[in-house]
Design an enzyme around this catalytic site. Structure first.
Site, PDB file in Angstrom:
ATOM      1  N   ASP A 169      31.756 -28.974 -44.910  1.00  0.00           N
ATOM      2  CA  ASP A 169      31.062 -29.301 -43.677  1.00  0.00           C
ATOM      3  C   ASP A 169      30.226 -30.555 -43.940  1.00  0.00           C
ATOM      4  O   ASP A 169      30.095 -31.015 -45.079  1.00  0.00           O
ATOM      5  CB  ASP A 169      30.209 -28.125 -43.167  1.00  0.00           C
ATOM      6  CG  ASP A 169      29.982 -28.238 -41.654  1.00  0.00           C
ATOM      7  OD1 ASP A 169      30.168 -29.337 -41.095  1.00  0.00           O
ATOM      8  OD2 ASP A 169      29.603 -27.236 -41.032  1.00  0.00           O
TER       9      ASP A 169
HETATM   10  C1  NOJ Z   1      28.773 -29.868 -38.618  1.00  0.00           C
HETATM   11  C2  NOJ Z   1      29.316 -28.633 -37.990  1.00  0.00           C
HETATM   12  O1  NOJ Z   1      28.838 -27.487 -38.648  1.00  0.00           O
HETATM   13  C3  NOJ Z   1      30.834 -28.583 -37.979  1.00  0.00           C
HETATM   14  O2  NOJ Z   1      31.243 -27.475 -37.277  1.00  0.00           O
HETATM   15  C4  NOJ Z   1      31.386 -29.848 -37.403  1.00  0.00           C
HETATM   16  O3  NOJ Z   1      32.779 -29.800 -37.340  1.00  0.00           O
HETATM   17  C5  NOJ Z   1      30.920 -31.013 -38.259  1.00  0.00           C
HETATM   18  N1  NOJ Z   1      29.483 -31.079 -38.238  1.00  0.00           N
HETATM   19  C6  NOJ Z   1      31.502 -32.328 -37.786  1.00  0.00           C
HETATM   20  O4  NOJ Z   1      30.957 -32.691 -36.586  1.00  0.00           O
END
Ligand code: NOJ
Length: 747
Positions: free
Chosen positions: A286
């Site tokens: 993430d």
């Molecule tokens: C953080 C989020 O937790 C995740 O779900 C997302 O895909 C990414 N950022 C990218 O935006």
């Protein structure tokens, strides 16, 4: 430092490409991947494992980096996120094509509930329990996104969530493992279509692996502490289901699980996902989660963070730059074998090949196709249908709804009536060249619906937040002139979503006070509640005669709401998540254990498992939702009452539409394993069917009970069905059980 001489490599590459073209039919992608890998320097390999945000928009804390273009040219970047549109993706891809090996970039984007055409937020859509409709919205989202240069969506989020304080409940399918697993499957199928490589397929990214939905206290990014058994039984199955649907990728999660950050969690990624489950795609971290392991206190520095993540099985580093900065050194220091890097790179290249990007890096950059896809009127129809199917009718005293189309004067009041963008909910995509005007506001929807004999009056009444009641008087005046009042209240769209946890989940501001004033006029008031999570709204629930929970419904919100208000669509949705009465009840979910001192009613709370100052019941239970018609359940029949593990029971039940309207019913089948070596929940959803019945029509539907439905993870984490007694319950919600019987699993 790791480079081979340029001309030799180019020649070799040309040979490889020519060879690839000639033998494309025979050669497997794996062989092609190997041939590319052989050409790559270590630095280029690590580049494939590095993902950056395009500076255009950010969905996480930004690291300023003005050398992206140069790094792409140097083969140091494998993927970009938040780059949308054919023009923009093409221009980045052109830069990648200047790199030595011309390995195409992958463009990832959070296409969570639609691209240009916005669908209901996933939690709302989950309330439709309509797997075909859910698959279809994902399909349309993929069609638009792929036409607009996107290869990869960071969806679906399949985290089971039992705490509505957690803002991200809006992004998932609610609290139930069975329903969540079915929806996870449908969404992956929808995004990926028939197969990766098709022009309208995007890769799915199932997230967040794992247990992110159980963040303590519903506070985003918080720790998770849970037993292995709970993990396997409740939180992992939707991931497995998504894997079975063929998801190309997984994303790990921000949380630590029992003290080990998911990003560096070998048990989750290597042992379970890539080991036991045999996942062949790749895992992306993430945003920044590799580096954040330093904050967790699990590693000392970036070097250790990269070591931990790559060893644990995280193949691509989103935005933390730890891989870029440390992997080469780790190899040099012999902390990790090159084979580990090769494995990650192969997984990534494999997907790039499967998507057809090596054949044509601009495959998804066709501006004409983009225009056509983004303006396809069929997509709007899908959005309207999905939106109508997501609206939950919570209350309908004296059949106030549906409204008559001959109503003379309607007062439409509230801060969300004329809102436009709010209807999109969290996680909308800013598509270049597209403004938000195509979204049908609730006001427009009503205008589109009513004929010239109906006059529509409007007053805002108050804001979503704040204490200002200056608009109340006007709202009351308007209400007095009307035959019926519709009040649209709720959250702001960005109050539920990532980083949007709330400790207080009541309807904000003075909105419920406005309702009180409107009710005092004596006019019938229909309340629309717009939100991204289950809210607490006891005053409204107890006093308003009719309530529709409209969530955030997307592009066609206004039209769908109008359809439901006037009965052109008979509401059929049922809650995918329990609605608490108060924050103090959280976590509250239907499939809890009985405990040694179960509380069975509110009259007696002494020495049993309850709160002294709060009901033991939620406000609205899982599976709850009304219709304009009524359904009778009868004639429960079972093909046998005793079954052996290799046998099955056929269950038949007759559902009759006993009301005046045609309608859909979601018939839910629950089981209770009465005695287990591990205590079993009071009931567990094990099947459901959504059926459409004309007024007066009856239909007998069938369910199958087999070993799979009777199994659970025992103390040794074996998936077992233990002989003994089971209770079968068929109902219209987890509480509204209409028919019951018992059966026995025998040896
Ligand atoms: C953080 C989020 O937790 C995740 O779900 C997302 O895909 C990414 N950022 C990218 O935006």
């Amino acid at each position: 430092m790791y480079r081979k001489s340029q001309p030799a490599v180019l020649l070799l590459l040309l040979i490889v490409i020519a060879f690839t073209n000639v033998t494309a039919q025979q050669k497997s992608i794996a062989q092609k991947v190997d041939s590319v890998l052989k050409l790559m320097t270590l630095e280029e390999k690590i580049g494939q494992m590095n993902q950056y945000n395009d500076d255009h928009t950010a969905t996480g804390p930004v690291t300023l980096d003005n050398k992206k273009q140069e790094q792409i040219k140097n083969g140091q970047v494998g993927s970009l996120l938040n780059t949308v549109g054919t023009e923009r993706t093409r221009s980045w891809q052109q830069i990648a094509m200047q790199s030595r090996l011309k390995i195409p970039l992958l463009f990832g984007q959070d296409v969570i509930h639609g691209y240009k055409t916005t669908f209901p937020i996933p939690l709302a859509e989950a309330c439709s329990w309509d797997l075909n409709a859910i698959q279809q919205t994902a399909r349309v989202a993929a069609t638009e996104a792929s036409a607009s240069g996107i290869h990869w969506t960071f969806a679906p989020m399949v985290d089971i969530a039992r705490d509505p304080r957690w803002g991200r409940v809006m992004e998932g399918a609610g609290e139930d493992t069975y329903l969540g697993s079915k929806i996870a499957y449908a969404r992956v199928k929808g995004f990926q279509g028939n197969k990766l490589g098709d022009i309208n397929a995007v890769m799915a990214c199932v997230k967040h692996f794992a247990a992110y939905g159980a963040a303590i206290g519903g506070r985003d990014y918080n720790s998770v502490d849970m037993s292995d058994r709970m993990l396997w039984e409740t939180y992992l199955p939707p991931f497995k289901s998504a894997l079975d649907a063929g998801t190309a990728t997984f994303m790990n999660s921000f949380n630590d699980l029992n003290g080990v950050p998911a990003t560096g969690n070998k048990y989750l990624q290597r042992d379970i996902l890539k080991g036991k489950w045999g996942f062949k795609g790749f895992v992306v971290s993430d945003w920044g989660s590799v580096g954040e392991m330093i904050n967790h206190g699990n590693v000392k520095n970036e070097y250790e963070a990269a070591l931990s993540a790559v060893t644990a099985g995280s193949d691509m580093d989103m935005e933390s730059r730890c891989y870029k900065n440390s992997l080469a050194q780790l190899v040099k220091d012999k902390k990790i074998p090159v084979a580990l890097i090769d494995d990650a790179v192969k997984r990534i290249l494999q997907k790039k090949f499967e998507m057809g990007l090596f054949d044509d890096p601009y495959k998804f950059c066709n501006a004409a196709r983009e225009q056509a896809a983004l303006n396809d009127p069929e997509h709007v129809k899908v959005a309207k249908e999905a939106a109508a199917k997501s609206i939950v009718l919570l209350k309908n005293q004296n059949n106030l709804l549906p409204l008559s189309k001959n109503t003379k004067t309607i007062a439409f009041i509230g801060p969300l009536v004329k809102a436009v963008k709010q209807n999109k909910g969290f996680w909308d995509v800013e598509v270049p060249g597209v403004d938000s005007n195509f979204i049908v506001s609730q006001w427009e929807g009503l205008q589109n619906k009513v004929g010239s004999n109906t006059s529509l009056l409007y007053a805002k009444g108050c804001d979503i937040e704040g204490n200002n009641k200056n608009g109340f008087a006007e709202a009351v005046e308007v209400a007095k002139q009307a035959d019926v009042v519709i009040l649209s209240i709720g959250e702001r769209r960005d109050m539920s979503g990532e980083a949007k946890s709330r400790s207080n989940i009541t309807i904000p501001g003075v909105q419920e006070e406005l309702l009180k004033e409107l009710l005092a006029t004596g006019k019938p008031v229909v309340v629309l509640i717009n939100a991204g999570r289950p809210l607490v709204f006891n005053y409204t629930a107890d006093n308003a005669p009719a309530i529709l929970y409209t969530w955030w419904l997307g592009s066609e919100a206004g039209n769908a709401i109008a359809d439901v208000l006037f009965g052109d669509y008979n509401p059929s949705a049922k809650l995918a998540m329990t609605f608490p009465r108060s924050v103090g009840q959280i976590p509250i979910y239907y499939n809890h254990f009985n405990t040694g001192r179960p509380a069975t009613n509110d009259a007696n709370r002494n020495y049993n498992s309850s709160y002294n100052d709060e009901s033991i019941f939620p406000k609205y239970e899982f599976g709850y939702g009304l219709s304009y018609t009524s359904f009778q359940y009868s004639n429960l029949q079972m093909s046998k009452k005793k079954l052996k593990a290799n046998e099955q029971i056929e269950v038949a039940v007759t559902i009759t539409n006993t009301g005046k309207y045609d309608g859909e019913e979601i018939v839910q089948l629950y089981l209770r394993d009465k005695v287990g070596s591990i205590v079993r929940p009071m009931k567990e959803l094990k099947d459901f069917q959504k059926i459409n019945l004309k007024a007066g029509e009856a239909r007998t539907i069938k369910f199958i009970i087999n070993k799979e439905k009777l199994s659970f993870f025992n103390q040794q984490l074996q998936w077992v069905a233990e002989p003994g007694d089971f209770e079968l319950m068929v109902g219209a919600s987890s509480k509204d059980i209409r028919l019951k019987d018992n059966f026995e699993l025998i040896k």
